[in-house]
Design a protein around this motif. Structure first.
Motif, short mmCIF file in Angstrom:
data_model
loop_
_atom_site.label_atom_id
_atom_site.label_comp_id
_atom_site.label_asym_id
_atom_site.label_seq_id
_atom_site.Cartn_x
_atom_site.Cartn_y
_atom_site.Cartn_z
N HIS A 18 51.70 51.69 32.61
CA HIS A 18 51.66 51.02 33.90
C HIS A 18 50.59 49.93 33.85
N PRO A 19 50.86 48.74 34.38
CA PRO A 19 50.01 47.58 34.11
C PRO A 19 48.76 47.45 34.97
N VAL A 20 48.60 48.26 36.00
CA VAL A 20 47.47 48.11 36.92
C VAL A 20 46.64 49.39 36.91
N MET A 23 47.45 43.64 29.75
CA MET A 23 48.19 42.53 29.15
C MET A 23 48.56 42.87 27.70
N ALA A 24 49.75 42.47 27.30
CA ALA A 24 50.20 42.55 25.90
C ALA A 24 49.99 43.96 25.35
N ASP A 25 49.30 44.12 24.20
CA ASP A 25 49.18 45.42 23.55
C ASP A 25 48.51 46.48 24.40
N ALA A 26 47.72 46.07 25.38
CA ALA A 26 47.06 47.06 26.23
C ALA A 26 48.07 47.86 27.04
N TYR A 77 51.56 35.03 32.04
CA TYR A 77 50.41 35.25 32.93
C TYR A 77 49.79 33.93 33.35
N LEU A 78 49.73 32.97 32.46
CA LEU A 78 49.19 31.65 32.82
C LEU A 78 50.00 31.06 33.97
N ASP A 79 51.31 31.06 33.84
CA ASP A 79 52.16 30.50 34.90
C ASP A 79 51.97 31.25 36.22
N ALA A 111 55.88 42.34 35.72
CA ALA A 111 57.34 42.38 35.79
C ALA A 111 57.94 41.13 35.16
N ALA A 112 57.31 39.98 35.37
CA ALA A 112 57.79 38.75 34.75
C ALA A 112 57.67 38.82 33.23
N PHE A 113 56.58 39.38 32.73
CA PHE A 113 56.39 39.57 31.30
C PHE A 113 57.38 40.60 30.75
#
Length: 413
Positions: free
Chosen positions: A278-280, A292-295, A317-319, A339-341
């Motif tokens: 989960h990303p957060v 982000m990425a490998d994390a 993420y930049l965008d 989700a975009a990634f």
């Protein structure tokens, strides 16, 4: 000016940090090694950057090695079954040649560039304990390091990845002295799949001392390639590797028999547990960080996607950050950025998971067809550059049969 902290100075973290710096954000990069320490250390990966990821680096002005890193114009796949006897082989041309730059070279180069452009770096141990204070000081904190305890702050999401342990044990060594196959004037990447043992990858690269080759063993646990637990020295690693090649992939041995290690830090050993997280993460009450990425998405290197996925993650993420403007980087936004990634990373994960397990009959039939039909070989090879293409023909038996029927109709099988 919005303040953004990035923890981790690898492919993803540095790419994003440099891009944000160029977009006039106030960026703090947190890492535990200087550029000099990275360059003098051990190899960190077997990175192979395909065309789409190279274009992202070029767009960000980070393509510092285009003129010096050897590009691989073709990919050759050989299946050895039984070991020592070639069952099938095919070669496909890349539409855009990939290349590999030793992460010691790339990380050191980008980190030096970041500091030269005025980027702020905090050097020191990167642990979960520093995250609450770091996040409180910044509008957004991103964890871009997939090493150590940092990943444990992000909960595992078993829905997207079924594994709870490594599917391969890994050994790689950077070498000089690999010969080119007869009739192949351009550098070539090669995959050797050995029944009951695993895979051996051989690819051209650029290291600290110039052009080189990389040998990567992806060993099935308990199989004959699973013999690296003592983590031998570079010289011993090459000697052992050549012994395995002589027995199991004799054609590859003939090309690699004069190989010698590039330097004292030329080896890397280990194992990767594929995982999606989960990303957060809430690191303090109402204080959140974004993975982000490998994390948060870690794939086995069997499909060579790690650095490519990291570059995609940095660009996405930049965008998302730029589009956010002055609005808060709250957990809802963080989940939308991931989700975009994930639209790309999901395709990579599904393809990589497929290749880690015993190949289904329909994939075996596709490989046989690739050995007989150049169009199938070409599509298979170029799918590595963007695994989303595999979704339309490789991932299920029904799609594979439809594709083969349309592609090989009217041709001799």
């Amino acid at each position: 000016m919005r303040r953004i902290a990035i923890v981790g100075a690898g492919q993803a973290g540095l790419h994003l940090a440099l891009a944000l710096l160029a977009a006039d954000y106030d960026v703090t990069l947190v890492t535990d090694r200087t550029a000099q320490e990275v360059r003098a250390g051990r190899v960190m990966s077997t990175q192979l950057m395909f065309g789409p990821a190279r274009r992202l680096e070029r767009a960000a002005g980070l393509n510092l090695w285009d003129a010096s890193a050897p590009g691989a114009s073709t990919l050759r796949v050989t299946v050895w079954d039984p070991p020592g006897k070639s069952a099938l082989t095919f070669t496909g041309q890349f539409d855009e040649p990939p290349h590999s730059v030793d992460q010691r070279v790339k990380t050191a180069g980008w980190l030096g560039l970041y500091e030269a452009r005025g980027g702020r770096v905090r050097y020191g141990s990167v642990t979960p304990a520093l995250l609450p204070a770091l996040a409180a000081e910044h509008d957004l904190t991103i964890v871009a390091s997939g090493r150590g305890d940092l990943t444990r702050i992000f909960a595992r999401n078993p829905l997207y990845c079924p594994f709870d342990r490594p599917q391969r044990t890994l050994a790689c060594v950077y070498v000089r002295g690999i010969a080119a196959p007869a009739g192949e004037p351009e550098p070539q990447t090669r995959i050797n799949a050995v029944a009951g043992a695993g895979e051996v990858f051989v690819l051209p690269a650029l290291t600290t001392g110039g052009p080189c080759g990389i040998m990567l063993f992806e060993a099935l646990p308990g199989g004959p390639f699973d013999c690296w637990h003592d983590q031998p020295s570079p010289d011993s690693c090459v000697s052992r590797a050549l012994g395995l090649l002589r027995t199991y992939t004799p054609g590859e041995y003939e090309l690699c028999k004069d190989a010698v290690p590039t330097d004292a830090g030329a080896t890397l050993y280990g194992a990767v547990t594929p995982v999606v997280r989960h990303p957060v993460a809430e690191v303090a009450p109402d204080t959140y960080v974004l993975g982000m990425a490998d994390a948060v998405v870690t794939n086995d290197p069997i499909t060579g996607q790690g650095s490519n996925t990291a570059a995609r993650g940095a660009a996405v993420y930049l965008d998302m950050i730029v589009e956010r403007g002055d609005a808060p980087f709250d957990p809802e936004w963080m989940r939308s950025a991931f989700a975009a990634f994930w639209q790309h990373a999901q395709q990579v994960t599904e393809f990589t998971n497929l290749m880690l397990e015993p190949l289904p009959q329909h994939v075996q039939r596709l490989l046989v067809a690739a050995a007989e039909h150049p169009a199938v070989a070409h599509r298979f090879v170029n799918g590595y550059a963007d695994p989303a293409d595999y979704h339309d023909w490789l991932m299920t038996a029904a799609l594979a049969e439809t594709y083969l029927a349309s592609t090989t109709a009217g041709t001799k099988r």
